[in-house]
Design a protein around this motif. Structure first.
Motif, PDB file in Angstrom:
ATOM      1  N   TYR A  99     -25.387  34.325 -20.105  1.00 33.86           N
ATOM      2  CA  TYR A  99     -25.619  35.581 -21.356  1.00 33.86           C
ATOM      3  C   TYR A  99     -26.639  36.970 -20.947  1.00 33.86           C
ATOM      4  O   TYR A  99     -27.157  37.604 -21.410  1.00 33.86           O
ATOM      5  CB  TYR A  99     -24.942  35.640 -22.558  1.00 33.86           C
ATOM      6  CG  TYR A  99     -23.685  34.350 -22.446  1.00 33.86           C
ATOM      7  CD1 TYR A  99     -21.936  35.824 -22.691  1.00 33.86           C
ATOM      8  CD2 TYR A  99     -23.523  33.668 -22.242  1.00 33.86           C
ATOM      9  CE1 TYR A  99     -20.867  35.627 -21.804  1.00 33.86           C
ATOM     10  CE2 TYR A  99     -21.776  33.182 -22.311  1.00 33.86           C
ATOM     11  CZ  TYR A  99     -21.004  34.075 -21.792  1.00 33.86           C
ATOM     12  OH  TYR A  99     -19.284  33.891 -21.944  1.00 33.86           O
ATOM     13  N   GLY A 100     -28.231  35.842 -20.884  1.00 34.36           N
ATOM     14  CA  GLY A 100     -29.453  36.511 -20.980  1.00 34.36           C
ATOM     15  C   GLY A 100     -30.177  37.770 -20.279  1.00 34.36           C
ATOM     16  O   GLY A 100     -31.131  37.817 -20.676  1.00 34.36           O
ATOM     17  N   GLY A 101     -29.811  37.142 -18.828  1.00 32.44           N
ATOM     18  CA  GLY A 101     -30.092  38.372 -17.546  1.00 32.44           C
ATOM     19  C   GLY A 101     -31.467  37.575 -17.235  1.00 32.44           C
ATOM     20  O   GLY A 101     -31.562  36.477 -17.670  1.00 32.44           O
ATOM     21  N   TRP A 102     -32.594  38.575 -17.077  1.00 31.29           N
ATOM     22  CA  TRP A 102     -33.616  37.934 -16.599  1.00 31.29           C
ATOM     23  C   TRP A 102     -34.023  37.232 -17.856  1.00 31.29           C
ATOM     24  O   TRP A 102     -35.813  36.472 -17.651  1.00 31.29           O
ATOM     25  CB  TRP A 102     -34.510  38.646 -16.206  1.00 31.29           C
ATOM     26  CG  TRP A 102     -34.858  40.169 -17.000  1.00 31.29           C
ATOM     27  CD1 TRP A 102     -34.134  41.139 -17.318  1.00 31.29           C
ATOM     28  CD2 TRP A 102     -35.936  40.074 -17.743  1.00 31.29           C
ATOM     29  NE1 TRP A 102     -35.000  41.927 -18.709  1.00 31.29           N
ATOM     30  CE2 TRP A 102     -36.228  41.529 -18.571  1.00 31.29           C
ATOM     31  CE3 TRP A 102     -36.946  39.302 -18.299  1.00 31.29           C
ATOM     32  CZ2 TRP A 102     -36.966  41.744 -19.014  1.00 31.29           C
ATOM     33  CZ3 TRP A 102     -38.249  39.397 -18.916  1.00 31.29           C
ATOM     34  CH2 TRP A 102     -37.946  40.821 -19.667  1.00 31.29           C
ATOM     35  N   THR A 103     -34.290  37.760 -19.114  1.00 34.00           N
ATOM     36  CA  THR A 103     -34.735  37.322 -20.335  1.00 34.00           C
ATOM     37  C   THR A 103     -34.186  35.731 -20.489  1.00 34.00           C
ATOM     38  O   THR A 103     -34.705  34.692 -20.995  1.00 34.00           O
ATOM     39  CB  THR A 103     -34.574  38.144 -21.685  1.00 34.00           C
ATOM     40  OG1 THR A 103     -34.909  39.670 -21.535  1.00 34.00           O
ATOM     41  CG2 THR A 103     -34.954  37.519 -22.620  1.00 34.00           C
ATOM     42  N   GLY A 104     -32.792  35.504 -20.390  1.00 32.32           N
ATOM     43  CA  GLY A 104     -32.344  34.356 -20.465  1.00 32.32           C
ATOM     44  C   GLY A 104     -31.971  33.212 -19.428  1.00 32.32           C
ATOM     45  O   GLY A 104     -32.941  32.760 -19.711  1.00 32.32           O
ATOM     46  N   LEU A 105     -33.404  33.921 -18.775  1.00 27.58           N
ATOM     47  CA  LEU A 105     -33.536  32.551 -17.127  1.00 27.58           C
ATOM     48  C   LEU A 105     -35.145  32.209 -17.644  1.00 27.58           C
ATOM     49  O   LEU A 105     -34.943  31.440 -17.621  1.00 27.58           O
ATOM     50  CB  LEU A 105     -34.024  33.801 -15.602  1.00 27.58           C
ATOM     51  CG  LEU A 105     -34.273  32.991 -14.872  1.00 27.58           C
ATOM     52  CD1 LEU A 105     -33.426  31.879 -14.379  1.00 27.58           C
ATOM     53  CD2 LEU A 105     -34.851  34.064 -13.596  1.00 27.58           C
ATOM     54  N   ILE A 106     -36.003  33.144 -18.737  1.00 29.22           N
ATOM     55  CA  ILE A 106     -36.950  32.456 -18.925  1.00 29.22           C
ATOM     56  C   ILE A 106     -36.942  31.621 -19.778  1.00 29.22           C
ATOM     57  O   ILE A 106     -37.301  30.655 -19.917  1.00 29.22           O
ATOM     58  CB  ILE A 106     -38.042  34.429 -19.180  1.00 29.22           C
ATOM     59  CG1 ILE A 106     -38.699  35.041 -17.685  1.00 29.22           C
ATOM     60  CG2 ILE A 106     -38.503  33.077 -19.950  1.00 29.22           C
ATOM     61  CD1 ILE A 106     -39.011  35.969 -18.504  1.00 29.22           C
ATOM     62  N   GLU A 107     -36.309  31.684 -20.899  1.00 31.28           N
ATOM     63  CA  GLU A 107     -35.748  30.714 -21.997  1.00 31.28           C
ATOM     64  C   GLU A 107     -34.715  29.763 -21.164  1.00 31.28           C
ATOM     65  O   GLU A 107     -35.066  28.622 -21.719  1.00 31.28           O
ATOM     66  CB  GLU A 107     -34.356  31.836 -22.771  1.00 31.28           C
ATOM     67  CG  GLU A 107     -34.865  32.546 -23.990  1.00 31.28           C
ATOM     68  CD  GLU A 107     -33.568  33.519 -24.134  1.00 31.28           C
ATOM     69  OE1 GLU A 107     -32.575  33.174 -24.651  1.00 31.28           O
ATOM     70  OE2 GLU A 107     -34.098  34.232 -25.085  1.00 31.28           O
ATOM     71  N   ALA A 108     -34.285  29.720 -20.264  1.00 31.87           N
ATOM     72  CA  ALA A 108     -33.456  28.873 -19.861  1.00 31.87           C
ATOM     73  C   ALA A 108     -34.892  27.461 -19.101  1.00 31.87           C
ATOM     74  O   ALA A 108     -34.516  26.743 -19.094  1.00 31.87           O
ATOM     75  CB  ALA A 108     -32.395  29.504 -18.464  1.00 31.87           C
ATOM     76  N   VAL A 109     -35.463  27.970 -18.021  1.00 24.47           N
ATOM     77  CA  VAL A 109     -36.670  27.596 -17.999  1.00 24.47           C
ATOM     78  C   VAL A 109     -37.522  26.992 -18.762  1.00 24.47           C
ATOM     79  O   VAL A 109     -37.991  25.847 -18.889  1.00 24.47           O
ATOM     80  CB  VAL A 109     -37.267  28.620 -17.434  1.00 24.47           C
ATOM     81  CG1 VAL A 109     -39.147  28.349 -16.876  1.00 24.47           C
ATOM     82  CG2 VAL A 109     -37.024  28.948 -15.643  1.00 24.47           C
TER      83      VAL A 109
END
Length: 91
Positions: A52-62
């Motif tokens: 649900y977050g796109g590239w920002t969500g990817l950073i948050e997931a990492v």
């Protein structure tokens, strides 16, 4: 590193705590359960952040994955230190 006189003061404090509260050593030796719970929640939220977050969500997931791993390593170190303390206390 504590100075020898500080080590003695610390040892006296711990001895007084143990005499006043017999369960103190057991509670101090157990790593907080909340660290494991928070780590699992962080790892569980990571895929949702990616979807649900796109590239920002990817950073948050990492970041969530890294912090979850940090918490579990911290818990393992705590448990190892507590085991060595309790082993030295049994001697």
């Amino acid at each position: 590193m504590l100075k020898p006189e500080e080590q003695q003061v610390f040892a006296d404090l711990v001895t007084r705590l143990e005499s006043a509260d017999p369960d103190f050593r057991r509670r101090a030796a157990r790593p907080p359960q909340r660290w494991a719970v928070i780590a699992v929640l962080l790892w569980s939220i990571a895929p949702i952040c990616i979807v649900y977050g796109g590239w920002t969500g990817l950073i948050e997931a990492v970041l969530a994955g890294i912090y979850g791993t940090h918490l579990m390593q911290k818990r393992k170190k705590w448990a190892a230190a507590a085991e060595s303390i309790s082993a030295s206390g049994r001697r």
